[in-house]
Write an enzyme that holds these catalytic residues in place. Structure first.
Site, short mmCIF file in Angstrom:
data_model
loop_
_atom_site.label_atom_id
_atom_site.label_comp_id
_atom_site.label_asym_id
_atom_site.label_seq_id
_atom_site.Cartn_x
_atom_site.Cartn_y
_atom_site.Cartn_z
N SER A 46 0.87 -1.16 0.00
CA SER A 46 0.00 0.00 0.00
C SER A 46 0.91 1.22 0.00
CB SER A 46 -0.92 0.00 1.22
OG SER A 46 -2.02 0.86 0.97
N GLU A 47 0.66 2.16 -0.90
CA GLU A 47 1.65 3.20 -1.17
C GLU A 47 1.87 4.18 -0.02
OE1 GLU A 47 -1.10 2.66 -2.94
OE2 GLU A 47 -2.14 4.52 -3.48
#
Lengths: 236, 218
Positions: B45-46
């Site tokens: 997840s960025e």
């Protein structure tokens, strides 16, 4: 001997803050935002601010508090959903908004702190983001030139810190905080726990104290959750 | 026609052992629920986690542990946290093997639009522009048509672009389509959906082979 960065609290940490300045504020959504420093900026009533932050908070928390008081003139962000007041000010033209890809925002802060004036990235080529920017091909692929960002003050939030300004973050509350700490002319770190020198393991410090000018322990953290998602024990 | 979970289930079939995968907000997030037990896959997840786990049990939510959709999550054994610059180094540096994201429009040349409706909705691109500009393998998960019943698979995008010529495959509630050579190529159809219906719902150039199998999502 370690150089001491501690200040008494948010008021001392914000000394020198003026209207018209550019600030960086760490956090992703409401996760890892400098809550206590934001509260102080609201209290100081400084305005005409340019704020560089991945998001703009929600209506009644985070940067939303500064928006409510119309203290922000310009936002530089990557994603600004979840904030009705923000959208209203932007669509009515009261608020200037520069939306930039999240990875470019992170790297522009990092570059600003690392003494790199600009860099090429493929992100945004062929889109509105590329307008007016130099395009150059590397290995046959087009890239756009993005410039570094710096700020008069960077406000970051960490889990633990020491007198020397060394910081340790918790989980995904790290996000933009380390890069913004690097890019502030004056970086103010607020921490949940200010520990004595020598307590933090040098192997595990994530932001070296050289990037931090002032540090204080916040006295209360709200730590709001934007999207509370859970599973029930039966479904597991 | 497929529901959102079934779209996610079909996309999960594209995931291979040993891959790092970035899932966008919405339908893409659901893909994680359909990865076979034992498959070695890590979700990125960025906002700064690799090894993202399911939602926490009630009472165990941690405000410091969220995904890019700002939802509370958990971390799997072996997970790691990092800052946003490192996160996008993983993405830009092509260390992530698959990106799944939603879209408002996809064009037959692989252009994608998903961040702005001029004058109406401006939420921002978040990490989408970085993701689509660098990922080799991009799958779009979306409904075939919008709420007004208009096709989202177009000859040209009408909305501001997120990326150019980057989408390789689209999975909708009606079909699986590959995007290549300036056209949508029909690969599979959803159970019970006819080729005629897909043709009708696709505004862009659609190439239909002589045989179009039904998706196997039992």
């Amino acid at each position: 001997m370690a150089i001491s960065k501690t200040v008494e609290g948010p008021a001392a940490a914000c000394e020198g803050v003026q209207s018209g300045m550019t600030f960086m504020l760490g956090g992703f959504g409401l996760c890892g935002i400098p809550e206590c420093s934001i509260a102080e900026l609201v209290r100081l009533e400084v305005n005409d601010l340019t704020c560089i932050s991945n998001n703009a908070g929600v209506d009644d928390f985070g940067l939303g508090l500064l928006l409510q008081k119309r203290q922000i003139r310009k936002m530089i962000s990557s994603y600004v959903g979840e904030n009705d007041e923000f959208e209203r000010q932007m669509l009515s033209g009261e608020l200037e908004v520069d939306l930039i890809p999240q990875g470019s925002l992170a790297e522009r802060c990092r570059a600003g702190g690392a003494g790199i004036p600009a860099f090429y990235t493929p992100a945004g080529f062929g889109t509105e983001v590329a307008e007016g920017k130099e395009v150059r091909e590397f290995d046959g692929k087009p890239h756009i030139l993005e410039s570094a960002l710096t700020a008069d003050f960077a406000f970051v939030k960490a889990w633990k810190g020491d007198v020397a300004g060394n910081l340790v973050f918790k989980a995904t509350a790290r996000n933009f905080n380390p890069m913004m700490a690097m890019a502030g002319k004056i970086t103010v770190a607020e921490v949940e726990e200010l520990v004595p020198l020598g307590t933090l393991d040098p192997n595990e410090i994530q932001t070296p104290g050289i990037f931090v000018q002032r540090i204080y322990q916040g006295n209360h953290y709200d730590k709001r959750i934007e999207q509370r998602t859970v599973q029930t024990r039966e479904s597991a | 026609m497929l529901d959102k979970n079934s779209i996610a289930k079909r996309i999960a079939q594209e995931v291979r052992n040993g891959w790092y995968v970035n899932l966008g907000i919405g339908i893409p997030t659901l893909v994680a629920n359909f990865i076979p037990q034992g498959m070695e896959v890590e979700f990125q997840s960025e906002n700064g986690i690799l090894g993202m786990g399911p939602f926490p049990f009630e009472g165990e939510e941690d405000a410091d542990l969220i995904n890019a959709g700002k939802q509370t999550i958990t971390a799997m054994p072996g997970a790691v946290y990092f800052d946003s610059a490192a996160s996008f180094a993983m993405i830009r540096g092509q260390h992530v093997q698959l990106t799944v994201l939603g879209a408002m429009e996809v064009a037959q040349n692989g252009d994608i639009a998903n961040w702005k409706i001029p004058g109406k909705m401006v939420k921002g691109m978040g990490g989408a522009m970085d993701l689509v500009a660098s990922a080799d393998n991009i799958i779009v998960a979306m409904m075939h048509t919008n709420r007004a019943g208009e096709s989202k698979l177009l000859s040209n995008c009408s909305l501001p672009l997120t990326g150019v010529g980057c989408v390789k495959r689209v999975v909708t509630n009606m079909a699986v389509l590959d995007v290549k050579g300036g056209a949508f190529h029909l690969v599979e159809r959803a159970p019970g959906v006819t080729v005629e219906a897909i043709k009708e719902a696709t505004a862009g150039h659609l190439v239909v082979p002589s045989h179009v199998p039904e998706m196997d999502i039992a």
